[in-house]
Design an enzyme around this catalytic site. Structure first.
Site, PDB file in Angstrom:
ATOM      1  N   GLU A 140      -8.243  -5.410   4.891  1.00 56.94           N
ATOM      2  CA  GLU A 140      -8.010  -5.223   3.512  1.00 56.94           C
ATOM      3  C   GLU A 140      -6.847  -5.900   2.678  1.00 56.94           C
ATOM      4  O   GLU A 140      -7.050  -6.341   1.551  1.00 56.94           O
ATOM      5  CB  GLU A 140      -7.914  -3.659   3.157  1.00 56.94           C
ATOM      6  CG  GLU A 140      -9.243  -2.894   3.388  1.00 56.94           C
ATOM      7  CD  GLU A 140      -9.006  -1.458   3.639  1.00 56.94           C
ATOM      8  OE1 GLU A 140      -8.546  -1.134   4.816  1.00 56.94           O
ATOM      9  OE2 GLU A 140      -9.388  -0.604   2.896  1.00 56.94           O
ATOM     10  N   ASN A 193       0.936  -1.036   0.126  1.00 61.89           N
ATOM     11  CA  ASN A 193      -0.018   0.108  -0.070  1.00 61.89           C
ATOM     12  C   ASN A 193       1.177   1.177   0.127  1.00 61.89           C
ATOM     13  O   ASN A 193       1.554   1.483   1.078  1.00 61.89           O
ATOM     14  CB  ASN A 193      -1.122   0.159   1.319  1.00 61.89           C
ATOM     15  CG  ASN A 193      -1.981   1.070   1.180  1.00 61.89           C
ATOM     16  OD1 ASN A 193      -1.818   1.893   0.391  1.00 61.89           O
ATOM     17  ND2 ASN A 193      -2.799   1.126   2.317  1.00 61.89           N
ATOM     18  N   ARG A 227     -13.230  15.385   7.257  1.00 56.53           N
ATOM     19  CA  ARG A 227     -14.148  15.725   6.302  1.00 56.53           C
ATOM     20  C   ARG A 227     -15.310  16.230   6.594  1.00 56.53           C
ATOM     21  O   ARG A 227     -16.074  15.488   7.464  1.00 56.53           O
ATOM     22  CB  ARG A 227     -14.006  14.690   5.164  1.00 56.53           C
ATOM     23  CG  ARG A 227     -12.416  14.330   4.702  1.00 56.53           C
ATOM     24  CD  ARG A 227     -12.426  13.295   3.564  1.00 56.53           C
ATOM     25  NE  ARG A 227     -11.508  12.595   3.482  1.00 56.53           N
ATOM     26  CZ  ARG A 227     -11.330  11.079   3.575  1.00 56.53           C
ATOM     27  NH1 ARG A 227     -12.228  10.585   3.676  1.00 56.53           N
ATOM     28  NH2 ARG A 227      -9.907  10.982   3.209  1.00 56.53           N
ATOM     29  N   ARG A 271      -2.697  -2.186  -3.421  1.00 54.77           N
ATOM     30  CA  ARG A 271      -3.540  -1.480  -3.328  1.00 54.77           C
ATOM     31  C   ARG A 271      -3.849  -0.242  -4.078  1.00 54.77           C
ATOM     32  O   ARG A 271      -2.835   0.568  -4.139  1.00 54.77           O
ATOM     33  CB  ARG A 271      -3.788  -0.894  -1.879  1.00 54.77           C
ATOM     34  CG  ARG A 271      -5.075  -0.164  -1.611  1.00 54.77           C
ATOM     35  CD  ARG A 271      -5.198   0.343  -0.306  1.00 54.77           C
ATOM     36  NE  ARG A 271      -6.425   0.846  -0.079  1.00 54.77           N
ATOM     37  CZ  ARG A 271      -6.726   1.638   0.935  1.00 54.77           C
ATOM     38  NH1 ARG A 271      -5.931   1.846   2.069  1.00 54.77           N
ATOM     39  NH2 ARG A 271      -8.043   2.505   1.173  1.00 54.77           N
ATOM     40  N   HIS A 274     -13.145   2.665  -0.148  1.00 54.11           N
ATOM     41  CA  HIS A 274     -13.101   1.365   0.901  1.00 54.11           C
ATOM     42  C   HIS A 274     -13.926   0.184   0.428  1.00 54.11           C
ATOM     43  O   HIS A 274     -14.184  -0.691   1.192  1.00 54.11           O
ATOM     44  CB  HIS A 274     -14.017   2.088   2.310  1.00 54.11           C
ATOM     45  CG  HIS A 274     -13.482   2.954   2.917  1.00 54.11           C
ATOM     46  ND1 HIS A 274     -14.257   4.146   3.710  1.00 54.11           N
ATOM     47  CD2 HIS A 274     -11.895   3.275   3.248  1.00 54.11           C
ATOM     48  CE1 HIS A 274     -13.584   4.989   4.135  1.00 54.11           C
ATOM     49  NE2 HIS A 274     -12.373   4.449   4.066  1.00 54.11           N
TER      50      HIS A 274
END
Ligand code: AMP
Length: 398
Positions: free
Chosen positions: A383, A7, A240, A90, A179
């Site tokens: 993940e 990643n 956010r 990823r 996601h």
């Protein structure tokens, strides 16, 4: 066969080495502060942890640090680099093209580069990581696993915005969602825990971390998700803002805010941090709320309220709801937030068992009460394991 999962971010490369098909983690770690005079390596193996300053002026060098660590005589876990048969990367944005994980070839590289326009902070470093791994491990199969792929099953009614249609046609402005690997993984685990095939379960998956997204999974497929063209849309997150009236931005632009300032405000200074004025970290906010901070309390209340609203909306979208899953740093660890989100939801068949909700183990557990029509689970996301499984399957097509 060993599968390395990578990643790559703008200044870091995280890695996990799996023994496949068993799925056991052989080692994991990361190189941070790539590009700075001193970079940092953290490497975990055989219940031990090794940390050191290293030289990693670029991603190629960072990848070399990882490979020489994995093969090191003392702290390494493989004798020869050729034991790593495949590398799974990823990749954040796969546009409308990638509906699943793929083996990387020159066309895939070109597409990831093209979609950098839609994910300027993520796809370029992802690509740099891929190129560095291809350079260092030329004989390994390299795969790309996209955050957007799981959401390519979302129907047009859910992904087209109410803008002039040519904005979609010209610029591909639409809901993509993110996601995806996490939502897919926890939805599959949830179906397994319920003892049903994933094609028979309707599930709402709530990935609540620093970034948050909620997905409606109908019969194994994503049919709507709260993040949109970018990860800014949806529920209120750490920094956010999530859903806002877009006219707020025109209004503030008229007051003199630049596009850059508005971008920074909405992505980095809003959400839990912006509302509380204290922190984007749920644990800090809980402390402050306990000590009487009204703004911390308000941030927590708004966070939970917005998630509840999405669960209600997606219950209507799914028609029949079988389960809700909580995952991510907040979803997995914050029992009070789960209780707040689920409180008063008996009309849609959700009732929490307080004791099960408060328990911290196991990492996958049922937290709904016996009479709850809808099952509620906490499932730790993984993940990397999903990327390793995809990569192994692509490397062994039979
Ligand atoms: P993630 O992005 O998935 O790593 O999640 C980060 C968020 O999870 C932060 O808001 C953390 O405060 C929150 N978090 C992690 N551990 C806990 C915990 N034990 N209790 C409450 N929130 C937590």
């Amino acid at each position: 066969m060993k599968v390395l999962v990578i990643n790559a971010g703008s200044s870091s490369i995280k890695y996990q080495l799996f023994e496949m098909p068993a799925g056991t983690i052989v080692a994991k770690g990361m190189v941070e502060r790539i590009g700075e005079p001193e970079s940092a390596l953290v490497h975990q193996y055989n219940n031990s942890k090794f940390a050191s300053e290293v030289k990693a002026p670029d991603h190629d060098a960072g990848m070399q640090v990882i490979l020489s660590t994995l093969t090191d005589a003392k702290i390494g876990v493989v004798k020869n680099i050729s034991e790593i048969g495949a590398v799974g990367h990823r990749v954040v944005h796969g546009g409308e093209e990638f509906t699943g994980s793929v083996i990387i070839n020159s066309h895939v590289l070109d597409s990831i580069e093209r979609f950098a326009d839609l994910a300027p902070l993520h796809n370029p470093p992802n690509l740099t990581g891929i190129r560095a791994a291809m350079h260092s491990l030329p004989s390994a199969v390299q795969t790309a696993c996209f955050d957007t792929a799981f959401h390519t099953s979302i129907p047009k009614t859910a992904y087209i915005y109410g803008l002039p249609y040519d904005i979609y046609e010209k610029y591909r402005v639409r809901r993509y969602g993110f996601h995806g690997t996490s939502h897919r993984y926890v939805a599959q685990r949830c179906a397994a825990l319920m003892g049903v095939d994933k094609s028979r379960a309707n599930i709402i998956t709530c990935h609540l971390g620093n970034g948050c997204s909620i997905t409606a999974v109908k019969e194994g497929k994503s049919v709507d998700t709260s993040m949109g063209l970018t990860p800014l849309e949806g529920v209120v997150m750490g920094t956010r803002c999530g859903d806002i009236d877009p006219a707020i931005l025109f209004y503030l632009a008229d007051k003199g805010y630049t596009v850059k300032q508005l971008n920074t405000m909405c992505n980095k200074q809003s959400g839990l941090l912006g509302i509380s004025g204290i922190s984007n970290d749920m644990r800090n906010l809980r402390e402050h709320a306990k000590e009487g901070s009204e703004r911390a309390r308000l941030a927590l209340d708004i966070f939970g309220y917005r998630v509840t609203k999405y669960i209600g909306a997606y219950t209507a979208v799914l028609g029949r709801l079988d389960a809700v899953v909580f995952t991510g740093g907040i979803g997995e660890n914050d029992a009070a937030m789960r209780a707040q989100i689920c409180a008063g939801q008996s009309q849609i068949g959700i009732a929490i068992d307080a004791g099960a909700n408060e328990a911290r183990e196991p990492k996958e557990r049922l937290i709904s009460a016996a009479q709850s029509r809808v099952k509620v689970y906490v499932i730790a996301t993984d993940e990397e394991a999903a990327i390793a499984a995809d990569t192994y399957a692509l490397a062994h097509p039979d």
